[in-house]
Design a protein around this motif. Sequence first.
Motif, mmCIF file in Angstrom:
data_model
loop_
_atom_site.group_PDB
_atom_site.id
_atom_site.type_symbol
_atom_site.label_atom_id
_atom_site.label_comp_id
_atom_site.label_asym_id
_atom_site.label_seq_id
_atom_site.Cartn_x
_atom_site.Cartn_y
_atom_site.Cartn_z
ATOM 1 N N GLU A 67 0.807 -1.218 0.000
ATOM 2 C CA GLU A 67 0.000 0.000 0.000
ATOM 3 C C GLU A 67 0.838 1.265 0.000
ATOM 4 O O GLU A 67 0.313 2.377 0.036
ATOM 5 C CB GLU A 67 -0.960 0.015 1.193
ATOM 6 N N ASN A 90 -4.670 5.251 6.196
ATOM 7 C CA ASN A 90 -5.353 3.979 5.910
ATOM 8 C C ASN A 90 -6.376 4.091 4.786
ATOM 9 O O ASN A 90 -6.921 3.080 4.334
ATOM 10 C CB ASN A 90 -6.041 3.455 7.176
ATOM 11 N N ASP A 91 -6.656 5.312 4.335
ATOM 12 C CA ASP A 91 -7.586 5.527 3.220
ATOM 13 C C ASP A 91 -6.852 5.638 1.884
ATOM 14 O O ASP A 91 -7.482 5.931 0.858
ATOM 15 C CB ASP A 91 -8.385 6.831 3.432
ATOM 16 N N THR A 108 -11.816 -3.208 -8.854
ATOM 17 C CA THR A 108 -12.397 -3.303 -7.508
ATOM 18 C C THR A 108 -13.914 -3.185 -7.519
ATOM 19 O O THR A 108 -14.610 -3.898 -6.783
ATOM 20 C CB THR A 108 -11.794 -2.202 -6.602
ATOM 21 N N LYS A 253 -14.096 1.448 3.258
ATOM 22 C CA LYS A 253 -13.116 0.453 3.729
ATOM 23 C C LYS A 253 -13.071 -0.784 2.828
ATOM 24 O O LYS A 253 -12.008 -1.365 2.600
ATOM 25 C CB LYS A 253 -13.442 0.031 5.169
ATOM 26 N N GLU A 254 -14.237 -1.199 2.300
ATOM 27 C CA GLU A 254 -14.258 -2.372 1.428
ATOM 28 C C GLU A 254 -13.512 -2.090 0.128
ATOM 29 O O GLU A 254 -12.808 -2.962 -0.398
ATOM 30 C CB GLU A 254 -15.700 -2.797 1.135
ATOM 31 N N ILE A 256 -10.962 -0.004 -0.200
ATOM 32 C CA ILE A 256 -9.525 -0.006 0.124
ATOM 33 C C ILE A 256 -9.020 -1.436 0.329
ATOM 34 O O ILE A 256 -7.953 -1.814 -0.190
ATOM 35 C CB ILE A 256 -9.248 0.859 1.370
ATOM 36 N N GLU A 257 -9.769 -2.253 1.062
ATOM 37 C CA GLU A 257 -9.352 -3.642 1.307
ATOM 38 C C GLU A 257 -9.252 -4.428 0.011
ATOM 39 O O GLU A 257 -8.336 -5.250 -0.173
ATOM 40 C CB GLU A 257 -10.337 -4.320 2.267
ATOM 41 N N THR A 258 -10.187 -4.190 -0.910
ATOM 42 C CA THR A 258 -10.180 -4.915 -2.185
ATOM 43 C C THR A 258 -9.048 -4.409 -3.092
ATOM 44 O O THR A 258 -8.341 -5.205 -3.714
ATOM 45 C CB THR A 258 -11.538 -4.760 -2.899
ATOM 46 N N LEU A 260 -6.297 -3.229 -2.124
ATOM 47 C CA LEU A 260 -5.054 -3.757 -1.564
ATOM 48 C C LEU A 260 -4.742 -5.143 -2.124
ATOM 49 O O LEU A 260 -3.576 -5.470 -2.397
ATOM 50 C CB LEU A 260 -5.152 -3.806 -0.038
ATOM 51 N N LYS A 261 -5.780 -5.950 -2.342
ATOM 52 C CA LYS A 261 -5.559 -7.294 -2.904
ATOM 53 C C LYS A 261 -5.036 -7.207 -4.336
ATOM 54 O O LYS A 261 -4.161 -7.990 -4.732
ATOM 55 C CB LYS A 261 -6.846 -8.116 -2.836
ATOM 56 N N GLN A 264 -1.452 -6.338 -3.962
ATOM 57 C CA GLN A 264 -0.619 -7.468 -3.546
ATOM 58 C C GLN A 264 -0.226 -8.340 -4.733
ATOM 59 O O GLN A 264 0.873 -8.914 -4.771
ATOM 60 C CB GLN A 264 -1.357 -8.290 -2.491
#
Length: 396
Positions: A67, A90-91, A108, A253-254, A256-258, A260-261, A264
């Motif tokens: 990130e 974190n955003d 996403t 948040k969803e 950002i979490e997605t 991030l995948k 990765q």
Amino acid sequence: MPSVSVKGRSMPQSPIRKLVPYAENAKKKGVNVIHLNIGQPDIKTPQVALDAVKNNTLNVLEYSRTEGSEAYRKKIAGYYAKHGIMVSANDIIVTTGGSEALSFALGTIADAGDEIIIPEPFYANYNGFAIANGVKVVPVVSKLDHNFALPPIEDFEKLISPDTKAILICNPGNPTGYLYSKEEIQKLAVIVKKHNLFLIADEVYREFVYDDKEHYSVLREEGLDEYAIIIDSVSKRYSMCGARIGFLVSKNKEVIETTLKFGQARLSPPTYAQIASEAALDTPQSYFDEVKTEYVARRDLLITELQKIEGVKVARPQGAFYCIAELPIENADDFAQWLLEDFRVNNETVMVAPAGGFYATKGLGRNQIRIAYVLDRESLKKAVHILSEALKSYIG
């Protein structure tokens, strides 16, 4: 013989780069080609960014965090706060250029067959990112005669279908230089909340806003936290196109979490470029003030000179450093190629970007070009003179 994918065959050529072979051939013959086709500023990169790379003490060039480094993301959040955009580290997901941020955003939020509504003309690579993600672009037409203003809200609503996932805007706009007002952003906010859509805003030209106007970010609008996604980049802000550092920003948040995948899967953004980009955040305001003053002068000169050419219509940009000009010809692709192959003034010619590639609607923009005013004023004036002489010869 094996064949490439349908997706691969569908990928559009860049209207900005597809004429490069003709430009290179002209240069090999000793012709000076003045580049109006690409948004590569001639502005010097802030010295603080260059020095950060030169003076670093790394012994191992390691992977960075997927990130982006925490120190850099915290500093980015501080930058946004200065612009009235309240986000945390974190955003933010640091990406390999704004292009990757946009590609991650589409991956996403959308599945194959889903639709994204985009006012056209738009940044040509939106077409490519959409095709790569199996997403259908649904254009809503903005017109040169209206200075490319946001089309009526009814035009958006009648295009929304069960497959629509988002509205995507560029603010200020590439290729038009159009700046969306606070009222226009608020109208879009009403639509996305009413129809449960995302609002993606490509805000990479935030600093370049003219005529005492103010940039209004989607993340400054109350009630959009779950709907808004910002695409951003250091490329044009600090004249660091080669750094390839961008960011995706969202309070969802969803999302950002997605994202991030997806990050990765490509491991991490480049380390040296993050070092330069973090240092660039210390660039003094005086740098931007000087750059903005220069771009306003370039814009004013360019528009004035273009308006002197018979039959040429041009929209007046309020931001970024591009404009769309409509020429008294039928086919800008042919004209742009002819300029490079056959036309010279004192052994010089110009390279422009045909605007058809900035539209999704077939046939639109066929007689238009995009001009990037990223050159000094003397070069711009000379380029428009060559363009004027070329039109006389081409039409004749």
